[in-house]
Write a protein that holds these residues in place. Structure first.
Motif, mmCIF file in Angstrom:
data_model
loop_
_atom_site.group_PDB
_atom_site.id
_atom_site.type_symbol
_atom_site.label_atom_id
_atom_site.label_comp_id
_atom_site.label_asym_id
_atom_site.label_seq_id
_atom_site.Cartn_x
_atom_site.Cartn_y
_atom_site.Cartn_z
ATOM 1 N N TRP A 38 0.842 -1.208 0.000
ATOM 2 C CA TRP A 38 0.000 0.000 0.000
ATOM 3 C C TRP A 38 0.874 1.254 0.000
ATOM 4 O O TRP A 38 0.667 2.175 -0.793
ATOM 5 N N MET A 60 -6.317 2.430 4.939
ATOM 6 C CA MET A 60 -6.447 1.029 4.541
ATOM 7 C C MET A 60 -7.633 0.352 5.215
ATOM 8 O O MET A 60 -7.867 -0.843 5.017
ATOM 9 N N GLN A 62 -10.839 -0.067 4.849
ATOM 10 C CA GLN A 62 -11.709 -0.940 4.072
ATOM 11 C C GLN A 62 -10.944 -2.110 3.458
ATOM 12 O O GLN A 62 -11.510 -3.189 3.237
ATOM 13 N N ALA A 63 -9.655 -1.909 3.180
ATOM 14 C CA ALA A 63 -8.874 -2.954 2.509
ATOM 15 C C ALA A 63 -8.890 -4.267 3.291
ATOM 16 O O ALA A 63 -8.897 -5.355 2.707
ATOM 17 N N TRP A 64 -8.913 -4.189 4.628
ATOM 18 C CA TRP A 64 -8.849 -5.409 5.445
ATOM 19 C C TRP A 64 -10.172 -6.171 5.434
ATOM 20 O O TRP A 64 -10.236 -7.309 5.877
ATOM 21 N N MET A 66 -12.046 -6.481 2.489
ATOM 22 C CA MET A 66 -12.384 -6.829 1.114
ATOM 23 C C MET A 66 -12.054 -8.290 0.812
ATOM 24 O O MET A 66 -11.086 -8.850 1.334
#
Length: 333
Positions: A38, A60, A62-64, A66
């Protein structure tokens, strides 16, 4: 005046407060490799994101949650409410969707090893709205992200689900009149970036340079993100660069984007690149001179300036784009 009852809107409103996901789980714990990827993609060198006491960049969040290309196994946490809502909109002709904005709130940092869970709720459905794209409804989903019992952050995501607007059947008119009605959107110019756009107008790509620590930065900012210094001058980019990353844009035809663009029409798919300049900063712009499906990371490109809407009615729009250098198409890494 009689009141028109929006029966569809009333049905959609019944979905407000319904769960879209319950007890979802992140596919992986918060981890250092993803944090590193990232930060490299964003060009973020903040030391808080490395070392034994590293935290994850807050953005980050939301990334965790998805599921990636493979999705969550067994559609972890999903309920049927979200799909039912979209089915109702599809049946009513609102078959198109565009993301409009998102909001995030951070309550505590995430650290490597944290295992994330999440719940999501359909927070609101707007009244029927008419936009330039068409008529439809704004749907806002709120996701609450937790580690154990603790709420660590909230993510709100808003989309417009709409029926595309149809032409009104007006006569075509003269070509110059048609073009005047479909001018390209202009950049938002403010006191922080005015110097950049003034340079572009003169066919110069100017990069800010902190006069305290010498750090170059783009996009333009009111202060240095390395030392915090408020004073700066500029250096002119040489124009040499490489494709650091890119996306291929697909969207419905818009009258303002109908001019052909080398091998690919601007109305069809086209490549938008994150270009790393020779000076070390990165800029987002179109990649031209090569079909969109031939663009690759590492391609050498060269800056050029293009004029749009040059019809004499108003000032033409000048934009920087990057052309793949002839004969070097195969040099991508």
């Amino acid at each position: 005046m009689s009141t028109v009852i929006d029966e569809l809107g009333a049905r959609l409103k019944t979905y407000e407060g319904r769960a879209a996901a319950v007890a979802g789980r992140g596919k992986d714990p918060v981890n250092e490799p993803m944090i590193r990827h990232w930060c490299e993609a964003m060009g973020d060198t903040n030391p808080a994101y490395t070392g034994p006491d590293a935290i994850a960049p807050p953005t980050m969040l939301q990334a965790w949650t998805m599921g990636g290309l493979s999705g969550h196994t067994g559609r972890t946490g999903r309920t049927g409410a979200h799909d039912e809502l979209f089915d109702l909109l599809d049946e009513a002709g609102c078959t198109s969707v565009v993301a409009t904005d998102c909001e995030q709130e951070y309550l505590r940092p995430l650290r490597p090893g944290d295992e994330v869970t999440f719940d999501a709720v359909i927070e609101s459905v707007s009244d029927r709205k008419t936009t330039k794209l068409g008529t439809g409804y704004f749907v806002t989903t709120r996701m609450d992200v937790r580690v154990g019992p603790d709420l660590v952050g909230t993510h709100r995501f808003r989309i417009l689900k709409y029926a595309p607007a149809r032409p009104k059947g007006k006569p075509e008119g003269k070509p110059e009149e048609k073009r005047a009605r479909a001018r390209r959107p202009r950049p938002v110019v403010n006191r922080d970036n005015a110097g950049f756009w003034e340079g572009v107008e003169r066919h110069r790509l100017l990069i800010q340079r902190c006069t305290h620590c010498g750090t170059l930065r783009h996009p333009w900012l009111p202060g240095c993100n390395a030392c915090g210094g408020p004073d700066w001058d500029t250096v002119e980019a040489s124009g040499e660069g490489t494709v650091y990353s890119y996306v291929v844009m697909h969207h419905p035809p818009f009258p303002a984007f109908t001019e052909s663009d080398d091998a690919a029409g601007a109305a069809g798919p086209y490549a938008v690149g994150l270009i790393e300049l020779a000076e070390g900063v990165r800029i987002v712009s179109n990649v031209v001179g090569l079909p969109y499906d031939k663009v690759r990371i590492g391609l050498p490109v060269r800056l050029e300036f293009r004029r749009y809407d040059d019809d004499g009615e108003d000032a033409a729009l000048v934009l920087p784009v990057f052309r793949v250098q002839e004969g070097r198409e195969g040099e991508a890494g």
